[in-house]
Design an enzyme around this catalytic site. Structure first.
Site, PDB file in Angstrom:
ATOM      1  NE  ARG A 126      -2.814  -1.734   3.308  1.00  0.00           N
ATOM      2  CZ  ARG A 126      -3.314  -2.937   3.609  1.00  0.00           C
ATOM      3  NH1 ARG A 126      -4.142  -3.536   2.771  1.00  0.00           N
ATOM      4  NH2 ARG A 126      -3.010  -3.527   4.738  1.00  0.00           N
ATOM      5  CG  ASP A 168     -14.750  -6.143  -1.893  1.00  0.00           C
ATOM      6  OD1 ASP A 168     -13.525  -6.287  -1.809  1.00  0.00           O
ATOM      7  OD2 ASP A 168     -15.564  -6.986  -1.445  1.00  0.00           O
ATOM      8  CB  SER A 169     -18.590  -9.054  -4.336  1.00  0.00           C
ATOM      9  OG  SER A 169     -17.612  -9.825  -3.677  1.00  0.00           O
ATOM     10  CG  ASP A 202      -5.042  -7.736  -2.924  1.00  0.00           C
ATOM     11  OD1 ASP A 202      -4.496  -8.847  -3.098  1.00  0.00           O
ATOM     12  OD2 ASP A 202      -5.165  -7.208  -1.801  1.00  0.00           O
ATOM     13  CB  CYS A 227      -3.039 -14.043  -1.676  1.00  0.00           C
ATOM     14  SG  CYS A 227      -4.818 -14.167  -1.849  1.00  0.00           S
TER      15      CYS A 227
END
Ligand code: SAH
Length: 393
Positions: free
Chosen positions: A206, A247-248, A297, A337
């Site tokens: 970040r 985002d969901s 991400d 990830c």
């Protein structure tokens, strides 16, 4: 003391200090869940002390490779103390720090994060489950803190035959707290947040993103899979004019908006979009939208190597779309990830996406988890987060 005897040739990985013994390597021996066992080579040579896990394919995880070491409360106190002392040396720019990163800290199947005055832990296999109370005491003693929340609501516990469990292990009270990361304040709920509360592994990235946004003068930024907006704050701090968090999860986006406000950024520079990322990228491409910087991400598309192929296609797809959405000279911070996708494979996937998008880019930086999530020489599996900072030509 129960003994686990390995087949000939199966001692190699323990001799290289890799702490896992797979079921197929074991010639004979059994124990109760989490019980300490002595692991021996086929000829009776000592290899390791470990914890037995009757249901898992990782049948034993090693606590120690030293024959004279006793696995008792003092052992856990020492290991926890060492892990905590290491974090003090690392000088993490936050009061939220990963204190124990499992195998990489000699404590297989244990994850502990500190969020200001509160600890949040995951006990991921039979061995740490059995020693939970001893470990909890060791954590409070090593940190001087009073509160420890358990977040053992993780799918991998099922592989160990362990039920999920959450709640206060020590202390109690409000599960919502405020942490500081770089110059920002973030709200974390250790009971409701993802993982142990939030994603500390992206802390350094970040900051890198904030610096890149400033350096390259990125005005319009799209933060995909934003969760509570960590990279959006970074973009605003870097001087971006317009930032969109996608985002969901509606609760995550509500927190992202709150984060923009409590950190004193102008709320009119930030939007949220409660939507699927892939569909959003496609729709925006069709509408002719363009951005100066994009963050990708996503959640783990491939939790294990077996799912790597399908996951590769999913990673390639979003990276191709993002590269097409960038203006010439734009910036892409892209991550995986997935334990099953190493840095080399990820590079290949993103290169394939570049070819399909008809875009060339240079690698500004190779990205990984922050150093309080250490990767050690002997346990490469701890290197799960990989990323690339790309500058489109
Ligand atoms: N970048 C974040 C962490 C992202 S975690 C940070 O720095 O904190 C992954 C996020 O992806 C989660 O918040 C999850 O809600 C979201 N997510 C999962 N699948 C999604 C999808 N198909 N579309 C949009 N968001 C998704």
């Amino acid at each position: 003391m129960k003994v686990i005897r390995l087949f000939e040739g199966k001692e190699r990985s323990l001799l290289k200090q890799h702490p896992w013994v797979f079921a197929g390597s074991i010639q004979r021996g059994k124990a109760d869940p989490g019980e300490t066992v002595r692991v021996e080579a086929h000829d009776g040579r000592f290899l390791a002390w470990g914890a037995y896990s009757p249901q898992s394919t990782i049948r034993v995880r090693a606590w120690s490779f030293t024959e004279s070491e006793r696995i008792d409360a003092a052992f856990f106190a020492r290991r926890v103390q060492q892990a905590v002392a290491l974090r003090a040396r690392l000088a993490v720019p936050s009061d939220a720090v990963r204190l124990v990163h499992g195998e990489a800290d000699g404590l297989p199947g244990l994850v502990v994060d500190r969020y200001a005055d509160t600890l949040s832990a995951q006990f991921l296999f039979a061995g740490t489950e059995r020693w939970k109370s001893v470990i909890a005491d060791a954590l409070l003693a090593a940190t001087g803190l009073q509160r420890l929340y358990e977040r053992s609501d993780v799918g991998v516990r099922a592989l160990e035959g362990l039920p999920e469990h959450t709640g206060w292990l020590r202390g109690g009270g409000d599960t919502q707290l405020t942490i500081r990361e770089h110059d920002w304040q973030l709200l974390v709920d250790v009971a409701q947040g993802h993982k142990t509360g939030t994603y500390l592994d992206q802390r350094d990235n970040r900051r890198h993103f904030a610096q890149a946004v400033r350096h390259y003068g990125c005005a319009e930024v799209l933060n995909c899979y934003s969760y509570t907006g960590g990279f959006s704050l970074a973009a605003l701090a870097g001087g971006a004019q317009r930032v969109t968090s996608v985002d969901s999860s509606a609760p995550a986006l509500a927190l992202a908006r709150q984060h923009v406000q409590i950190n004193g950024f102008d709320g009119t520079r930030h939007d949220t979009l409660d939507a699927d990322v892939n569909a959003t990228l496609r729709a925006q491409l069709e509408q002719g939208r363009r951005y100066d910087a994009i963050v990708l991400d996503p959640p783990k598309f491939a939790p294990t190597a077996a799912q790597a192929e399908r996951a590769s296609r999913a990673y390639k797809d979003i990276n191709r779309l993002a590269l097409k959405l960038l203006r010439p000279g734009g910036l892409l911070f892209t991550f995986s990830c997935s334990g099953g996708i190493g840095p080399e494979l990820f590079h290949k996937i993103v290169a394939g996406a570049g070819i399909d998008a008809g875009v060339d880019a240079l690698i500004l930086q190779r990205l990984a988890a922050a150093c309080d999530h250490p990767t050690t020489l002997y346990f490469p599996e701890s290197d799960y987060l990989t990323g690339l900072a790309l500058l489109v030509r």
